[in-house]
Design a protein around this motif. Structure first.
Motif, mmCIF file in Angstrom:
data_model
loop_
_atom_site.group_PDB
_atom_site.id
_atom_site.type_symbol
_atom_site.label_atom_id
_atom_site.label_comp_id
_atom_site.label_asym_id
_atom_site.label_seq_id
_atom_site.Cartn_x
_atom_site.Cartn_y
_atom_site.Cartn_z
ATOM 1 N N GLU A 48 -5.643 5.194 -5.286
ATOM 2 C CA GLU A 48 -6.259 5.805 -6.475
ATOM 3 C C GLU A 48 -6.550 4.661 -7.485
ATOM 4 O OE1 GLU A 48 -5.157 9.914 -7.758
ATOM 5 O OE2 GLU A 48 -3.640 9.563 -6.184
ATOM 6 N N GLU A 49 -5.338 3.865 -7.899
ATOM 7 C CA GLU A 49 -5.430 3.106 -9.234
ATOM 8 C C GLU A 49 -4.275 2.126 -9.112
ATOM 9 O OE1 GLU A 49 -5.058 5.071 -13.419
ATOM 10 O OE2 GLU A 49 -2.883 4.387 -12.512
ATOM 11 N N VAL A 50 -4.822 1.088 -9.584
ATOM 12 C CA VAL A 50 -3.972 -0.492 -9.780
ATOM 13 C C VAL A 50 -4.065 -0.724 -11.183
ATOM 14 C CG1 VAL A 50 -3.716 -2.896 -9.101
ATOM 15 C CG2 VAL A 50 -4.384 -1.191 -7.405
ATOM 16 N N LEU A 51 -3.040 -0.821 -11.935
ATOM 17 C CA LEU A 51 -2.916 -1.311 -13.197
ATOM 18 C C LEU A 51 -1.988 -2.402 -12.989
ATOM 19 C CD1 LEU A 51 -2.045 1.912 -15.053
ATOM 20 C CD2 LEU A 51 -4.358 1.115 -14.567
ATOM 21 N N LEU A 52 -2.697 -3.719 -13.533
ATOM 22 C CA LEU A 52 -1.895 -5.119 -13.513
ATOM 23 C C LEU A 52 -2.008 -5.474 -14.722
ATOM 24 C CD1 LEU A 52 -2.283 -7.618 -10.616
ATOM 25 C CD2 LEU A 52 -2.505 -8.403 -12.925
ATOM 26 N N GLU A 53 -0.729 -6.125 -15.119
ATOM 27 C CA GLU A 53 -0.536 -6.804 -16.672
ATOM 28 C C GLU A 53 0.025 -8.235 -16.097
ATOM 29 O OE1 GLU A 53 1.629 -4.781 -19.502
ATOM 30 O OE2 GLU A 53 1.306 -2.826 -18.852
ATOM 31 N N THR A 54 -0.322 -9.388 -16.736
ATOM 32 C CA THR A 54 0.265 -10.663 -16.597
ATOM 33 C C THR A 54 -0.214 -11.614 -17.629
ATOM 34 O OG1 THR A 54 0.591 -12.515 -14.772
ATOM 35 C CG2 THR A 54 -1.443 -11.685 -15.044
ATOM 36 N N PHE A 55 0.678 -12.525 -17.937
ATOM 37 C CA PHE A 55 0.241 -13.540 -18.833
ATOM 38 C C PHE A 55 -0.460 -14.633 -18.398
ATOM 39 C CE2 PHE A 55 1.944 -17.566 -21.053
ATOM 40 C CZ PHE A 55 1.539 -17.132 -22.464
ATOM 41 N N ILE A 56 -0.446 -14.761 -17.173
ATOM 42 C CA ILE A 56 -1.210 -15.965 -16.475
ATOM 43 C C ILE A 56 -1.923 -15.542 -15.141
ATOM 44 C CG2 ILE A 56 -1.467 -18.449 -15.652
ATOM 45 C CD1 ILE A 56 0.647 -19.352 -17.840
ATOM 46 N N ILE A 57 -3.028 -15.816 -14.950
ATOM 47 C CA ILE A 57 -3.565 -15.840 -13.572
ATOM 48 C C ILE A 57 -4.211 -17.375 -13.408
ATOM 49 C CG2 ILE A 57 -5.388 -14.993 -11.789
ATOM 50 C CD1 ILE A 57 -5.006 -12.467 -13.178
ATOM 51 N N PHE A 58 -3.827 -18.094 -12.436
ATOM 52 C CA PHE A 58 -4.498 -19.422 -12.287
ATOM 53 C C PHE A 58 -5.557 -19.240 -11.284
ATOM 54 C CE2 PHE A 58 -0.413 -21.426 -13.474
ATOM 55 C CZ PHE A 58 -0.714 -22.014 -14.614
ATOM 56 N N ASP A 59 -6.737 -20.166 -11.438
ATOM 57 C CA ASP A 59 -7.641 -20.025 -10.434
ATOM 58 C C ASP A 59 -7.317 -20.996 -9.486
ATOM 59 O OD1 ASP A 59 -10.004 -20.012 -9.020
ATOM 60 O OD2 ASP A 59 -11.277 -20.549 -10.337
ATOM 61 N N ASP A 60 -6.273 -20.477 -8.613
ATOM 62 C CA ASP A 60 -5.749 -21.464 -7.383
ATOM 63 C C ASP A 60 -5.496 -20.689 -6.138
ATOM 64 O OD1 ASP A 60 -3.496 -20.200 -7.752
ATOM 65 O OD2 ASP A 60 -2.407 -21.763 -8.815
ATOM 66 N N LYS A 61 -4.925 -21.110 -5.133
ATOM 67 C CA LYS A 61 -4.625 -20.433 -3.915
ATOM 68 C C LYS A 61 -4.267 -19.014 -4.137
ATOM 69 C CE LYS A 61 -1.359 -20.306 -0.046
ATOM 70 N NZ LYS A 61 -0.376 -21.317 0.500
ATOM 71 N N VAL A 62 -3.224 -18.796 -5.274
ATOM 72 C CA VAL A 62 -2.651 -17.394 -5.471
ATOM 73 C C VAL A 62 -3.494 -16.615 -6.375
ATOM 74 C CG1 VAL A 62 -0.770 -16.415 -6.679
ATOM 75 C CG2 VAL A 62 -0.042 -18.332 -5.210
ATOM 76 N N GLY A 63 -4.041 -17.266 -7.334
ATOM 77 C CA GLY A 63 -4.936 -16.464 -8.026
ATOM 78 C C GLY A 63 -6.329 -16.005 -7.347
ATOM 79 N N GLN A 64 -6.651 -16.748 -6.312
ATOM 80 C CA GLN A 64 -7.706 -16.489 -5.540
ATOM 81 C C GLN A 64 -7.426 -15.207 -4.473
ATOM 82 O OE1 GLN A 64 -8.909 -20.172 -4.019
ATOM 83 N NE2 GLN A 64 -9.628 -20.915 -6.043
ATOM 84 N N GLN A 65 -6.361 -15.260 -3.973
ATOM 85 C CA GLN A 65 -5.844 -14.245 -3.087
ATOM 86 C C GLN A 65 -5.706 -12.867 -3.963
ATOM 87 O OE1 GLN A 65 -2.161 -15.819 -1.521
ATOM 88 N NE2 GLN A 65 -3.286 -16.304 0.287
ATOM 89 N N LEU A 66 -5.243 -13.027 -4.974
ATOM 90 C CA LEU A 66 -5.099 -11.922 -5.850
ATOM 91 C C LEU A 66 -6.440 -11.282 -6.331
ATOM 92 C CD1 LEU A 66 -3.646 -9.774 -7.578
ATOM 93 C CD2 LEU A 66 -3.820 -11.466 -9.618
ATOM 94 N N ARG A 67 -7.170 -12.121 -6.688
ATOM 95 C CA ARG A 67 -8.825 -11.729 -6.953
ATOM 96 C C ARG A 67 -9.409 -10.991 -5.752
ATOM 97 N NH1 ARG A 67 -13.170 -16.302 -8.016
ATOM 98 N NH2 ARG A 67 -12.524 -16.830 -5.751
ATOM 99 N N GLN A 68 -9.124 -11.523 -4.472
ATOM 100 C CA GLN A 68 -9.672 -10.903 -3.416
ATOM 101 C C GLN A 68 -9.162 -9.436 -3.301
ATOM 102 O OE1 GLN A 68 -12.495 -12.059 -1.750
ATOM 103 N NE2 GLN A 68 -12.611 -10.045 -0.977
ATOM 104 N N ALA A 69 -7.733 -9.635 -3.287
ATOM 105 C CA ALA A 69 -7.255 -7.950 -3.054
ATOM 106 C C ALA A 69 -7.615 -7.042 -4.065
ATOM 107 C CB ALA A 69 -5.607 -8.524 -3.308
ATOM 108 N N LEU A 70 -7.797 -7.696 -5.378
ATOM 109 C CA LEU A 70 -8.294 -6.785 -6.359
ATOM 110 C C LEU A 70 -9.726 -5.966 -6.086
ATOM 111 C CD1 LEU A 70 -6.861 -8.310 -9.509
ATOM 112 C CD2 LEU A 70 -5.928 -6.339 -8.366
ATOM 113 N N ILE A 71 -10.597 -6.994 -5.639
ATOM 114 C CA ILE A 71 -11.962 -6.771 -5.233
ATOM 115 C C ILE A 71 -12.088 -6.062 -4.071
ATOM 116 C CG2 ILE A 71 -14.264 -8.004 -4.299
ATOM 117 C CD1 ILE A 71 -13.879 -10.208 -6.085
#
Length: 407
Positions: A33-56
């Motif tokens: 149903e829902e994902v709410l995510l708060e964070t100080f930093i997302i980097f455009d690196d390996k981890v940030g890209q994995q997060l981006r794909q999971a959210l997409i």
């Protein structure tokens, strides 16, 4: 205004990105149903890209996905990174984004520093870990040592409520998830926030309350240690009444000024019986503590002026003997294998020239909470980002100044 403690929860300690990221990405993959995510930093690196794909992927299957990042901490994300998510239906929002002046970020104070993920209102994560490869051991000698927890049970309602309140202005329509959670374990918890409204002193108040009730031990592992006078005084009082007070602080800092500032307080602490250790294996980024054999906390709040007087922060306060025992065993391992002892004799060397700085540093801790009200303030607002209105188009690959401030 503190919340009530909630019994009946299950809490799992997650150490570093190796444990944290797989669990978060798995939870997002299972969201319905829902994902709410708060964070100080997302980097455009390996981890940030994995997060981006999971959210997409979650948004593509009809899950409502809302992401809030800090406009200072994540200022260098590229338009391409953001647009790939917004075009897939992810709501992407920045906390107080501001244009750069002469290439410099200027909105330093009162940041969104907390790290919370809430999945379907029933499963949540909270801690100090940002989304970047610098929280993985493969990053090398400067990989951060940090902590988070995964939690289910009634206290998730508090985390869901906190995220909904932060995002209320941009959640259109409002969240339709209304968790009514059954017990999942035996852990008693409460969410402690620090904001610039009704929860200005909550996290500090929980620390002080816990320290005052301590009878045997206090162990604090904190990356950026320069607390206010009230908290310093309570640590001193605890040590003087026979409590073993142990501080694990940065010995290999990601920013050298951090250790220099913390050391201004070492003389005071050591003279009153507090044990100080510096963790030297890698930069310490954790914000955890335990008291006696039941009380513990994991979260985003450093014990410094930014976290205690300015930033938006969130910690989970925990009452559970098993969790306390697990965290204590881990911190004891750090002490035994990767820390060096700070002695009063060592601090006294060169005291004559450091004495004025120590005097100034000590009194800054006394008066900073009052002075904080004079520092630049702004409305606690989120701006929904679209690439054409973003304040910056620099990429992480070309700009590494995200490391300039405490993370």
């Amino acid at each position: 205004m503190k919340r009530p403690w909630a019994p009946g929860n299950k809490v799992d300690l997650l150490i570093n990105g190796e444990q944290f990221y797989p669990r978060v990405f798995e939870a997002i993959a299972q969201a319905r149903e829902e994902v709410l995510l708060e964070t100080f930093i997302i980097f455009d690196d390996k981890v940030g890209q994995q997060l981006r794909q999971a959210l997409i992927d979650a948004a593509s299957r009809g899950v409502r996905v809302e992401v809030a990042v800090d406009g200072y901490g994540s200022a260098s994300l590229s338009d391409a990174f953001v647009s790939s998510m917004t075009q897939a239906g992810v709501g992407f929002h920045a906390f107080d984004p501001q244009p750069r002046v002469a290439g410099m970020r200027t909105n330093l104070f009162r940041r969104l520093h907390r790290k919370i993920v809430v999945i379907d209102g029933v499963r949540a994560f909270i801690g100090g870990i940002n989304f970047g490869i610098d929280h993985l051991g493969e990053f090398g000698a400067m990989a951060k040592q940090d902590y988070a927890v995964e939690v289910t049970g009634p206290v998730v309602t508090q985390l869901h409520s906190a995220s909904k309140r932060l995002m209320s202005a941009v959640l259109q329509p409002p969240s339709q998830v209304h968790p009514q959670l059954e017990p999942t374990g035996e852990v008693t918890c409460v969410v402690a926030e620090r904001d610039n409204g009704m929860h200005r002193k909550d996290i500090e108040a929980y620390y002080i309350e816990g320290i005052r009730m301590a009878r045997e031990r206090i162990v604090i592992a904190n990356a950026y240690f320069f607390p206010g006078y009230r908290l310093l005084r309570e640590l001193r009082n605890a040590a003087q009444r026979g409590v073993e007070v142990v501080l694990i602080l940065q010995g290999q800092p990601d920013m050298r000024w951090v250790r220099a500032v913390s050391r201004l307080l070492y003389n005071y602490l050591l003279r009153h019986g507090v044990h100080v250790y510096e963790y030297i294996q890698r930069p310490l980024h954790g914000k955890v503590a335990l008291i006696d054999d039941e009380w513990a906390t994991v979260g985003s709040s450093n014990l410094d002026p930014l976290s205690l007087s300015l930033n938006l922060e969130a910690n989970l306060m925990i009452r559970d003997r098993a969790f306390n025992r697990q965290l204590h065993a881990h911190l004891q391992e750090l002490l035994d294998q990767h820390c060096k002892t700070v002695t009063l004799e060592r601090m006294i060397r060169g005291y004559w020239w450091r004495a004025p700085l120590i005097f100034i540093g000590f009194h800054v801790t006394r008066f900073f909470p009052r002075v904080a009200g004079w520092l630049p303030a702004h409305r606690q607002r989120l701006q929904s980002l679209q690439p054409e209105v973003r304040p910056s188009t620099n990429t992480h690959a070309n700009n590494t100044d995200l490391h300039e401030g405490p993370t």
